[in-house]
Structures are given as structure tokens and as C-alpha cells.
Scaffold this active site. Structure first.
Site, PDB file in Angstrom:
ATOM      1  N   PRO A 297       1.192 -13.815   5.483  1.00  0.00           N
ATOM      2  CA  PRO A 297       0.744 -12.503   5.008  1.00  0.00           C
ATOM      3  C   PRO A 297       0.478 -11.530   6.149  1.00  0.00           C
ATOM      4  O   PRO A 297      -0.025 -11.923   7.202  1.00  0.00           O
ATOM      5  CB  PRO A 297      -0.576 -12.829   4.291  1.00  0.00           C
ATOM      6  CG  PRO A 297      -1.097 -14.032   5.020  1.00  0.00           C
ATOM      7  CD  PRO A 297       0.117 -14.806   5.473  1.00  0.00           C
ATOM      8  N   CYS A 367       5.940  19.244  10.580  1.00  0.00           N
ATOM      9  CA  CYS A 367       6.909  20.254  10.163  1.00  0.00           C
ATOM     10  C   CYS A 367       8.063  19.652   9.365  1.00  0.00           C
ATOM     11  O   CYS A 367       9.203  19.602   9.837  1.00  0.00           O
ATOM     12  CB  CYS A 367       7.428  21.005  11.381  1.00  0.00           C
ATOM     13  SG  CYS A 367       6.117  21.928  12.153  1.00  0.00           S
TER      14      CYS A 367
HETATM   15  C1  LIG Z   1       6.840  -8.434   7.682  1.00  0.00           C
HETATM   16  C2  LIG Z   1       6.956  -9.879   7.535  1.00  0.00           C
HETATM   17  C3  LIG Z   1       5.951 -10.611   6.921  1.00  0.00           C
HETATM   18  C4  LIG Z   1       4.705  -9.979   6.351  1.00  0.00           C
HETATM   19  O1  LIG Z   1       4.943  -9.124   5.293  1.00  0.00           O
HETATM   20  P1  LIG Z   1       3.716  -8.474   4.525  1.00  0.00           P
HETATM   21  O2  LIG Z   1       4.304  -7.666   3.472  1.00  0.00           O
HETATM   22  O3  LIG Z   1       2.990  -7.619   5.497  1.00  0.00           O
HETATM   23  O4  LIG Z   1       2.888  -9.587   4.019  1.00  0.00           O
HETATM   24  C5  LIG Z   1       6.069 -11.985   6.871  1.00  0.00           C
HETATM   25  N1  LIG Z   1       7.152 -12.605   7.386  1.00  0.00           N
HETATM   26  C6  LIG Z   1       8.154 -11.928   7.977  1.00  0.00           C
HETATM   27  C7  LIG Z   1       9.287 -12.654   8.551  1.00  0.00           C
HETATM   28  C8  LIG Z   1       8.101 -10.546   8.071  1.00  0.00           C
HETATM   29  O5  LIG Z   1       9.090  -9.880   8.640  1.00  0.00           O
END
Ligand SMILES: *Cc1c(COP(=O)(O)O)cnc(C)c1O
Length: 441
Positions: A297, A367
Site C-alpha cells: 500500500p 496559468c
Molecule cells: C504505486 C505502486 C504501489 C502503491 O499503489 P497505491 O495506490 O499507492 O497503494 C504498489 N506497488 C507498485 C508496484 C506500485 O507501482
């Protein structure tokens, strides 16, 4: 708390007797007076609560699991330290994020390096620091990483990022596990199988598992169960064909949070149950040992802890059309509405208890006509100098910030507790900061 936003603001938010929004006992108007506007306020208690919510929810349903914070949502030495103290792992997607992790003394054995086009210097830096896992995302990277590992005399544990061709029903720009995506080895096209085979054949790479990430924010549970079953079926085939043993498995992140009072995301425990049950059922079906589960997460750890505060300047009323309320920030610190049509609730921070009877559009100061933070929201009668709060501003806003129009980036503060003074964790940019990179002769 008597107003709707209590579910999307930091846990400790309250309204003072005079109607001012307070975060863990600190009045927002006092904070702006001390630190200036626009201001990003983070609440440490909320970050810690979300970490333990994730830890406990997944431990309850799947013992051998770890939470890995995706620091691209928001990274800063203070936050990295909190993440470490709460027992979470962390993933980075660039050498820059890795540099902040290193400068924060984040333990290398809890780091994972993601990204679809990591460069030679970035990978070398990661191996030298001793990053525990690297999640490989391309055929070029399989070769490059093995060469680097051979040169450094290291054996590197790796995961492979797979693309399961599953639509998580979120914005197209934030869907990452569909067939037409730049991310991951597609199972459907046969690339994933080839990648498993090539990685297993490399002298200095130790293939520990597979990963996928469907997109974000995902409000539904089914895409997770569908993808898990499909990917574990693929892992069974790879065991049969190449004796590949799945030790580690990650269904990514992408868990939704509340941005608006009327769109409620699932509880973390609901995601945890569906993900855990799906893994166990599929492993039982395919006779695989239960792998270590890594959950990633980003938004859902940090998003709710952050609040953006702006000050109202110009107010433009266009009769029978619209009222624009302009604030001192905008797409430079929050490009999400312009990029993804993201929607926000808006709280007039010193008039929380006033009647919200004015339909307005909150415009930024950049802008671009598309620099709108919130379209058609109800707030109390707006006046110059009012403070407007945008809840759920902790994830991605500042990490995607730009200096468009040579606007300086806002200050960021952390509220540690009700009794301690809030601390500055990133100072407001100055014009000298903007000039620092320019060469004048
Ligand atoms: C961005 C990402 C996450 C986390 O995504 P969230 O929407 O912020 O929970 C997890 N794993 C990978 C590989 C990502 O690129």
C-alpha cells in the site's frame, strides 16, 4: 465530530468551539499563521494507525505476510522513520527515492526496488546498499541486473513483475495490470514464461517470486481475487515446466481511500480477507506451498494523514454560470484533478459549522484553465482570506509537485502529538531554491 468530513480527515480531527478545524488539538488557523500558506499538514498518529491497521488486518488472515509501503506516495526522512518503526518494509521506484531511503538509514534488508526502466547506476547503487529484493520489469533488466551482480560479485534476490491482463475499473491512467500497459511481463503473450525461464538461467539472480499491481485506487475486491487465481495458476505451470518454486508473492497495492464523503472504500480487513482467501484457495487447488505474502500500500497508508490548506484570494462571480474561488496553490502542488479528474471534498477550515450554501469552483493560481482543484462544491459564503482544507491530500500530491510558473512548493509539517509543537519536515521553497540550478554566464 459533527461534520461529514470526519471520515476522510486525519483520525484526530475535531472542530473547536469557535468552529475551526483542529488536527490532534492544533488549530489550522494557528498553523497557517506560524508556517504560512499553502500548507501541507501530516498527522503522525494517522500514519501509525494505518500501519497497524494493515499489519493487524493481514496478520489476522495470513500469518506469513508483510506490509511494504510504496514510498512514491510520499517520502521524507521523518515518514520513512515512522514506517520503519512500525515494522513495515518499503519499496522505491527510482534512485532518488532510494537516496532518501539511504539518507534516512532505512534498513536495506527491508527494501524492494520497483520500476519499469531502472538504469545501470540506479541498480548498481541498490546492490551496493544491499537492497533485499529487486522487482524486474523487462527483458533488458534481467540481463543488465545479472551483469551488475556478476561484476560486484553478488547474488541478488529478485521478483518478476507480471501483467495479468485484468482491469481494476479505475481511471485508465492509473490502470497498470491490463494487457496494453508498459508495466510487467504479460502472462497472456508468453513473455512472463520466457522471463521466468531466462531469470532462472542467470548465474547471479535468485528468483524468489512474482508480483503484480493492478492499478489504483481500486474500490472493488473481485479484481484482486481474479488476478490472484490467474497468476497462481501460472506459477503452477512454471513449477511443472521449470521447477520454479514460489517463495514470495505480491498482489501489489492500490487500495482505495475516501476522498469524498459520499464514496466509501472497502475496509482494509475486507481487502485482507479476499486476498488471503484467494491465495490459500488457489495454492490448495494447485498444490503449492503458501508463499510469503507482500502487500504494497502507498496511498492507503499516507493519504488520509495529509491535509492541504489554501488561502482564498480572488472571487469571481459569473452570473448564472459559476463562481470561481481562487486559492494560493493548485496544480503545482496537486495535479491529480487535472490529470485524473480526481474529486475532492472541501472544508472551509475556520467556518466548519457554517451553513454550506454557496456552490463554487475552487481554482488554483496556475496559468491553465484546467487548474481547478474542486468543481461544483458547496462551501459557506467565501471571503478573501478564508482558509480552505482539502482532506486526503497526503498521497501523491507533493510527490508529483512541479515548479510550473516558477511557483515555490509549499511547506510540509508533521503533527507529532497533541502536546508537542508541530515540526517542519520540508521547508517552503524560496526563490533562491528556484535559481539554484540556473547558470548565469
Ligand atoms: C504505486 C505502486 C504501489 C502503491 O499503489 P497505491 O495506490 O499507492 O497503494 C504498489 N506497488 C507498485 C508496484 C506500485 O507501482
Amino acid at each position: 465530530m459533527s461534520f461529514n468530513e470526519s471520515k476522510i480527515l486525519p483520525f484526530s480531527s475535531e472542530v473547536s468551539s469557535s468552529g475551526v478545524l483542529q488536527i490532534n488539538g492544533h488549530s489550522v488557523d494557528d498553523l497557517v499563521e506560524k508556517f504560512g500558506s499553502p500548507l501541507y499538514i501530516y498527522d503522525e498518529d494517522t500514519i501509525r494507525k494505518m500501519c497497524s491497521n494493515f499489519n493487524e488486518s493481514f496478520q489476522k488472515f495470513y500469518k506469513n505476510s508483510h506490509i511494504e509501503y510504496s514510498c512514491k506516495a510520499f517520502t521524507n526522512p521523518f515518514v520513512n522513520k515512522i514506517i520503519d518503526e512500525e515494522g513495515l518494509y518499503m519499496d522505491v521506484v527510482t534512485g532518488g527515492e532510494l537516496a532518501i531511503a539511504i539518507a534516512s538509514n532505512f534498513p536495506p534488508n527491508k527494501l524492494n526496488f520497483h520500476g519499469n526502466n531502472k538504469g545501470k547506476e540506479e541498480l548498481t547503487q541498490a546492490l551496493i546498499y544491499g537492497v533485499e529484493h529487486i522487482t524486474i520489469d523487462s527483458f533488458a533488466e534481467i540481463n543488465l541486473l545479472n551483469d551488475i551482480a556478476v561484476n560486484l560479485g553478488k547474488f541478488q534476490k529478485v521478483m518478476l513483475r507480471l501483467s495479468p491482463s485484468i482491469d481494476p475499473h479505475t481511471h485508465l491512467l492509473t490502470s497498470t495490470g491490463i494487457l496494453d500497459s508498459k508495466f510487467g511481463f504479460s502472462i497472456e503473450t508468453g513473455d512472463a514464461e520466457l522471463a521466468i525461464k531466462q531469470t532462472l538461467d542467470k548465474s547471479n539472480l535468485i528468483l524468489e517470486g512474482v508480483h503484480f499491481h493492478l492499478g489504483s485506487p481500486i474500490f472493488e475486491l473481485e479484481p484482486f481475487s481474479e488476478a490472484i487465481e490467474y497468476v497462481l495458476g501460472f506459477c503452477y505451470d512454471m513449477k511443472e515446466n521449470y521447477s520454479f518454486i514460489l517463495k514470495r508473492f505480491s498482489p501489489g497495492g492500490g487500495f482505495a481511500i475516501g476522498y469524498q464523503t459520499d464514496k466509501k472504500p472497502p475496509e482494509i480487513s475486507e481487502y485482507a480477507k479476499v486476498i488471503s482467501d484467494s491465495i490459500k484457495q488457489s495454492c490448495d487447488k494447485y498444490n503449492l506451498d503458501y508463499p510469503e505474502l507482500i502487500v504494497e500500500p502507498g496511498r492507503s497508508i499516507i493519504g488520509r494523514s495529509g491535509v492541504a490548506i489554501y488561502t482564498v484570494g480572488g472571487i469571481k462571480k459569473i452570473k448564472n454560470v459559476r463562481t470561481y474561488v481562487s486559492v494560493d496553490g493548485g496544480m503545482g502542488d496537486n495535479i491529480r484533478p487535472a490529470l485524473y479528474q480526481s474529486e475532492y471534498s472541501v472544508v472551509s477550515a475556520a467556518k466548519v459549522n457554517h451553513k454550506r450554501d454557496n456552490l463554487v469552483t475552487i481554482a488554483g493560481k496556475f496559468c491553465e484553465s484546467g487548474d481547478i482543484l474542486a468543481k461544483d462544491v458547496f462551501i459557506p459564503n467565501p471571503q478573501i482570506g478564508d482558509l480552505l482544507a482539502l482532506p486526503a491530500s497526503g498521497a501523491y500530491n507533493l510527490m508529483m509537485a512541479s515548479n510550473y510558473n516558477m511557483q515555490t512548493k509549499p511547506a510540509v509539517i508533521l503533527i507529532k502529538s497533541a502536546s508537542e509543537s508541530p515540526i517542519l519536515i520540508s521547508r517552503r521553497e524560496t526563490y533562491d531554491d528556484l535559481l539554484r540550478l540556473s547558470i548565469f554566464e
